[in-house]
Structures are given as C-alpha cells and as structure tokens.
Design an enzyme around this catalytic site. Structure first.
Site, PDB file in Angstrom:
ATOM      1  N   ASP A   1      -7.071   8.433   7.774  1.00  0.00           N
ATOM      2  CA  ASP A   1      -5.937   8.743   6.904  1.00  0.00           C
ATOM      3  C   ASP A   1      -5.796  10.261   6.836  1.00  0.00           C
ATOM      4  OD1 ASP A   1      -4.127   9.085   4.601  1.00  0.00           O
ATOM      5  OD2 ASP A   1      -4.526   6.966   4.213  1.00  0.00           O
TER       6      ASP A   1
ATOM      7  N   CYS B   1       0.906 -10.740  20.023  1.00  0.00           N
ATOM      8  CA  CYS B   1       0.566  -9.423  19.504  1.00  0.00           C
ATOM      9  C   CYS B   1       1.614  -9.065  18.450  1.00  0.00           C
ATOM     10  CB  CYS B   1       0.505  -8.376  20.619  1.00  0.00           C
ATOM     11  SG  CYS B   1       2.108  -7.753  21.206  1.00  0.00           S
TER      12      CYS B   1
ATOM     13  N   LYS C   1      -7.845  11.387   1.486  1.00  0.00           N
ATOM     14  CA  LYS C   1      -8.113   9.994   1.114  1.00  0.00           C
ATOM     15  C   LYS C   1      -9.288   9.393   1.876  1.00  0.00           C
ATOM     16  CE  LYS C   1      -3.437   8.747  -0.399  1.00  0.00           C
ATOM     17  NZ  LYS C   1      -2.282   7.855  -0.159  1.00  0.00           N
TER      18      LYS C   1
ATOM     19  N   CYS D   1       6.788   2.923  -0.600  1.00  0.00           N
ATOM     20  CA  CYS D   1       6.492   2.758  -2.023  1.00  0.00           C
ATOM     21  C   CYS D   1       7.112   3.873  -2.849  1.00  0.00           C
ATOM     22  CB  CYS D   1       4.981   2.741  -2.245  1.00  0.00           C
ATOM     23  SG  CYS D   1       4.122   1.392  -1.431  1.00  0.00           S
TER      24      CYS D   1
END
Length: 259
Positions: free
Chosen positions: A59, A170, A83, A186
């Site tokens: 990340d 896949c 993170k 988000c």
C-alpha cells in the site's frame, strides 16, 4: 509446531477438516495482500491470527483520520504513517511469529509480477479497476489463485479467480479490461463500515482454505451482498474462451512462470 503454537492454534487443530496438517500448511504459507485499507484490515488481521507464515502487505497510502471509521488495523497514533507499516505494527502485536513485509509502493505491473511470483495466494483489497486488472494479469501469468473483494456504499462482492482450474474464470473473464467503468470511491460515495469487515473476512476465509487445502473455494461463483437488507445472492461465472488476459496463457502453458 512447538508447544506455544499447539496452544495458540488449538481451535483450528480441533477441526477435522483442518487439523495439524492443514495448520502446518497455513504456517508455511505466503499471502500477498494488495491494499491495507478497509478490506485489507480484516484480511490482514485474520490471516495473522490464523498463523499464515509470511504476509506481504502492499500500500502506498498513509493513514488518515477518515480511514479510521472502517480501517480497523490502524489507530489514532498512526495518523500520517504508511498504511503498510501501520498494519505490520498491529500484526506484530497480535502474532509476532508472522513474518510481515510492508511494501510502501504503488502496485504497478513490475512490482506485482515480482511479488505475485513469490506468493501462494493473492488477495485484492484495492479500490480501483486498473489495479485490479494488473493484479489479475500477474496472477494469471504466475498461475496463482486470486481472492478479490469489493465494497462501496452498502454493496459488496467477493469471489476467487483460480486459473489453475481449467474451467474457472480469471477476473478479466468477468470484468473485461476494456469495458467502460465509472470509478466509485469511498471518498465520494461512502461505505458502510461493517461491510468491508464482512467482505474482508470472507476473503481471509477463502485464502486460508486455499492455503490449507480444505473445502471448496468460490472459484466460478460470484457472491454479492446487499447490506441494507443483509441478503446474499450468488451467480455462477465461467471462463471466457476469448478472454484477452487468460486465453493465451491457458493455450501456452510452457510460458507460465511459477515460483
């Protein structure tokens, strides 16, 4: 396993389907988790508590106050920290036997090819379509099972894409890379906090089953959750013979690279 491990994992050892052999496979396993946010938090937690021997966490982002509504592996003391490193700190406090490698880099094609080749199972905990496709390409190339989850607003989905199985699709078979996708994040659309916990926990369960060699995976099945009504639905998904990602690799197995 030593005496401490026999005690720590005793509830797994009591499971007939898992037992000592299954737990030892988990202890020897290596999971690559791409994304240490909403989905990556429960994934990393449960893989660590279950005793996965090696965890690689990727990340490039840093912990922000807005993350703490759902990204449970981080806390107030980690604001501004990468993170991946924050998650590694939490895991070390839970289970110091797990070898964690935090990778504070954007998951580009070159990095993914390198890291996927080393892993036994890959978990996609990202939130953008381009990265999902890049992870899938690396998993197809190296024939590694991919556990992919997604969550936005009150809607979640999860599946396993395992091209080691001849008829299993896949990710690109189901979500073609050239399709038009409206990116939803988000930050603009919102997400129900427990939803990422539910989907991430399912991802962790699928990864552990794959590592231990128990049960049957979600390969060929896409599960979707509407958290407003708490209703699950499932559709069967199959490989696409003309898939731009996996068709060529299936036809030329001599090109496949394995770790």
């Amino acid at each position: 396993m030593n005496d401490e491990q026999l005690l720590r994992y005793s509830r797994h050892l009591l499971l007939d389907d898992l037992g000592v052999e299954g737990q030892e496979r988990i202890l020897a396993g290596h999971a690559l988790v791409v994304g240490a946010g909403g989905l990556g938090s429960p994934v990393a937690y449960y893989l660590a508590t279950a005793g996965v021997g090696r965890l690689t966490l990727v990340d490039h982002d840093e912990v922000d106050l807005t993350n703490l509504q759902r990204q449970i592996i981080h806390d107030m003391s980690r604001l501004g920290r990468p993170k991946a490193e924050s998650a590694a700190t939490t895991i070390a406090a839970i289970n110091p036997d797990v070898r964690v490698r935090p990778v504070v880099r954007r998951a580009d094609e070159a990095l993914l090819s390198e890291l996927v080749a080393e892993a036994d199972v890959v978990l996609d905990c990202t939130d953008n379509f381009a990265t999902r496709q890049a992870i899938n390409r690396a998993c197809v190339q190296h024939r590694k099972p991919l556990v992919a989850g997604a969550a936005i607003r009150f809607d979640g989905q999860v599946s396993v894409y395992d091209t080691r199985q001849p008829q299993a699709p896949c990710y690109a078979c189901v979500f073609p890379p050239d399709q038009q996708v409206d990116e939803v994040r988000c930050a603009t659309m919102g997400v129900f906090a427990p939803l990422v916990g539910i989907i991430g926990t399912v991802q962790a369960a699928e990864a552990l089953k794959l590592l231990a060699g128990v049960g049957s995976s979600l390969a060929g099945r896409l599960q979707m959750l509407d958290a407003r009504s708490m209703e699950w639905s499932e559709i069967r998904i199959g490989r696409h013979a003309g898939c731009s990602v996996c068709a060529a690799w299936r036809e030329t197995p001599h090109l496949v690279t394995t770790s």
